[in-house]
Design an enzyme around this catalytic site. Structure first.
Site, mmCIF file in Angstrom:
data_model
loop_
_atom_site.group_PDB
_atom_site.id
_atom_site.type_symbol
_atom_site.label_atom_id
_atom_site.label_comp_id
_atom_site.label_asym_id
_atom_site.label_seq_id
_atom_site.Cartn_x
_atom_site.Cartn_y
_atom_site.Cartn_z
ATOM 1 N N ARG A 1 0.851 -1.181 0.000
ATOM 2 C CA ARG A 1 0.000 0.000 0.000
ATOM 3 C C ARG A 1 0.883 1.225 0.000
ATOM 4 O O ARG A 1 1.701 1.395 0.895
ATOM 5 C CB ARG A 1 -0.814 -0.007 1.301
ATOM 6 C CG ARG A 1 -2.250 -0.018 1.080
ATOM 7 C CD ARG A 1 -3.085 -0.033 2.309
ATOM 8 N NE ARG A 1 -2.597 0.516 3.545
ATOM 9 C CZ ARG A 1 -3.396 0.921 4.525
ATOM 10 N NH1 ARG A 1 -4.707 0.857 4.369
ATOM 11 N NH2 ARG A 1 -2.912 1.365 5.641
ATOM 12 N N THR B 1 -0.945 7.513 -0.872
ATOM 13 C CA THR B 1 -2.242 7.406 -1.561
ATOM 14 C C THR B 1 -3.106 6.292 -0.987
ATOM 15 O O THR B 1 -4.307 6.249 -1.242
ATOM 16 C CB THR B 1 -2.022 7.087 -3.057
ATOM 17 O OG1 THR B 1 -1.402 5.793 -3.138
ATOM 18 C CG2 THR B 1 -1.140 8.113 -3.739
ATOM 19 N N ASP C 1 0.297 -2.769 12.145
ATOM 20 C CA ASP C 1 0.753 -3.212 10.831
ATOM 21 C C ASP C 1 1.047 -4.710 10.874
ATOM 22 O O ASP C 1 2.014 -5.156 11.508
ATOM 23 C CB ASP C 1 2.018 -2.428 10.442
ATOM 24 C CG ASP C 1 2.440 -2.730 9.012
ATOM 25 O OD1 ASP C 1 2.619 -3.921 8.681
ATOM 26 O OD2 ASP C 1 2.582 -1.784 8.224
ATOM 27 N N ASP D 1 4.588 -5.933 9.638
ATOM 28 C CA ASP D 1 5.670 -5.595 10.564
ATOM 29 C C ASP D 1 5.616 -6.465 11.816
ATOM 30 O O ASP D 1 6.644 -6.918 12.319
ATOM 31 C CB ASP D 1 5.587 -4.114 10.955
ATOM 32 C CG ASP D 1 6.125 -3.208 9.855
ATOM 33 O OD1 ASP D 1 6.817 -3.724 8.957
ATOM 34 O OD2 ASP D 1 5.839 -2.005 9.896
HETATM 35 C C1 PRP Z 1 -1.245 -4.465 4.539
HETATM 36 C C2 PRP Z 1 -2.095 -5.719 4.704
HETATM 37 C C3 PRP Z 1 -2.916 -5.714 3.454
HETATM 38 C C4 PRP Z 1 -3.154 -4.239 3.217
HETATM 39 C C5 PRP Z 1 -4.543 -3.891 3.636
HETATM 40 O O1 PRP Z 1 -0.190 -4.697 3.684
HETATM 41 O O2 PRP Z 1 -1.344 -6.874 4.896
HETATM 42 O O3 PRP Z 1 -2.287 -6.303 2.346
HETATM 43 O O4 PRP Z 1 -2.190 -3.524 4.016
HETATM 44 O O5 PRP Z 1 -4.813 -2.578 3.349
HETATM 45 P P1 PRP Z 1 -5.900 -2.122 2.293
HETATM 46 O O6 PRP Z 1 -7.124 -2.955 2.532
HETATM 47 O O7 PRP Z 1 -6.116 -0.679 2.638
HETATM 48 O O8 PRP Z 1 -5.344 -2.294 0.923
HETATM 49 P P2 PRP Z 1 0.960 -3.620 3.416
HETATM 50 O O9 PRP Z 1 0.596 -2.756 2.267
HETATM 51 O O10 PRP Z 1 1.289 -2.913 4.712
HETATM 52 O O11 PRP Z 1 2.177 -4.500 2.921
HETATM 53 P P3 PRP Z 1 3.032 -5.600 3.695
HETATM 54 O O12 PRP Z 1 2.134 -6.787 3.957
HETATM 55 O O13 PRP Z 1 4.118 -5.898 2.745
HETATM 56 O O14 PRP Z 1 3.520 -4.995 4.993
HETATM 57 N N1 URA Z 2 -2.633 -2.818 6.943
HETATM 58 C C1 URA Z 2 -2.275 -3.263 8.168
HETATM 59 O O1 URA Z 2 -1.330 -4.046 8.303
HETATM 60 N N2 URA Z 2 -2.978 -2.839 9.221
HETATM 61 C C2 URA Z 2 -4.001 -1.987 9.124
HETATM 62 O O2 URA Z 2 -4.624 -1.636 10.146
HETATM 63 C C3 URA Z 2 -4.356 -1.533 7.842
HETATM 64 C C4 URA Z 2 -3.656 -1.962 6.768
#
Ligand code: PRP
Ligand code: URA
Length: 209
Positions: A104, A108, A200, A203
């Site tokens: 994400r 944006t 997150d 993380d």
């Molecule tokens: C997080 C989560 C989802 C997304 C959800 O991933 O694991 O994939 O955000 O958010 P959304 O519904 O608003 O799209 P992130 O983009 O943080 O990536 P990562 O798993 O690599 O940390």
């Molecule tokens: N992605 C995450 O990992 N946590 C949130 O709360 C939203 C998006």
């Protein structure tokens, strides 16, 4: 229209409470995500088709049920979805695993795709797309677009925690995709994080940050 199932099983709710807590460390977080994914997979596979076969017990002949061998696939959205895969494969070990890499954009909040690898016979499989978090819904919608563009026809989405906003976005974009959720939370905050959520997921799962 998409069906939305919230799994309120006490074991799932108990484990969720611990992954939400900010002091839960990486090892415990990872173990609990794995366990919740197994419990969710148990519920989500309730309608798998069965065949009847003849068997012989030590006492008599009888007819008994076995899985009919439907081809299944699990597709984690990278990174955090990876944490759910092993827990699901414990129950459906023959499933193939595809990957969709999305992050994400922090400004944006729109998903950016960086990797896709799916089983060759994508048209013949039923897929579980998995990600712990459904926040704005952008990542789930994009991952499912990616699968459909490559021929996937039957998709279910499974997540641990969802915001109502994300559920609406996903339902509207993909009305044919059922959604399995362990907990439906209150809302998104101004940074697009689920409230109360768990922070997150990537993380916390991988110990980054
Ligand atoms: C997080 C989560 C989802 C997304 C959800 O991933 O694991 O994939 O955000 O958010 P959304 O519904 O608003 O799209 P992130 O983009 O943080 O990536 P990562 O798993 O690599 O940390
Ligand atoms: N992605 C995450 O990992 N946590 C949130 O709360 C939203 C998006």
């Amino acid at each position: 229209m998409a069906k939305v199932y919230v799994f309120d099983h006490p074991l799932i709710q108990h484990k969720l409470t611990y992954i939400r807590q900010k002091d839960t460390g990486t090892k415990e977080f990872r173990e609990l995500v794995d366990e919740i994914a197994t419990l969710m997979a148990f519920e989500a596979t309730r309608d798998l088709p069965l065949d009847e076969i003849e068997i012989e017990t030590p006492v008599s002949k009888t007819k008994s049920k076995v899985l009919s061998g439907k081809k299944l696939g699990v597709v984690p959205i990278l990174r955090a979805g990876i944490g759910m895969v092993d827990g699901i494969l414990k129950l459906i070990p023959a499933a193939k695993v595809g990957h969709v890499g999305l992050y994400r954009d922090p400004k944006t909040l729109k998903p950016v795709e960086y990797y896709v690898k799916l089983p060759n016979d994508v048209e013949e499989r039923d897929f579980f797309v998995v990600d712990p978090m459904l926040a704005t819904g952008g990542s789930a919608v994009e991952a499912i677009n990616s699968l459909k563009n490559r021929g996937a026809k039957n998709i279910t989405f499974m997540c641990l925690i969802a915001a109502p906003e994300g559920v609406e976005v996903l339902k509207n974009a993909h009305p044919d995709v059922d959604i399995y959720i362990a907990a439906l939370d209150e809302k998104l905050n101004e940074k697009g994080y689920i409230v109360p959520g768990l922070g997150d997921a990537g993380d916390r799962l991988f110990g980054t940050k």
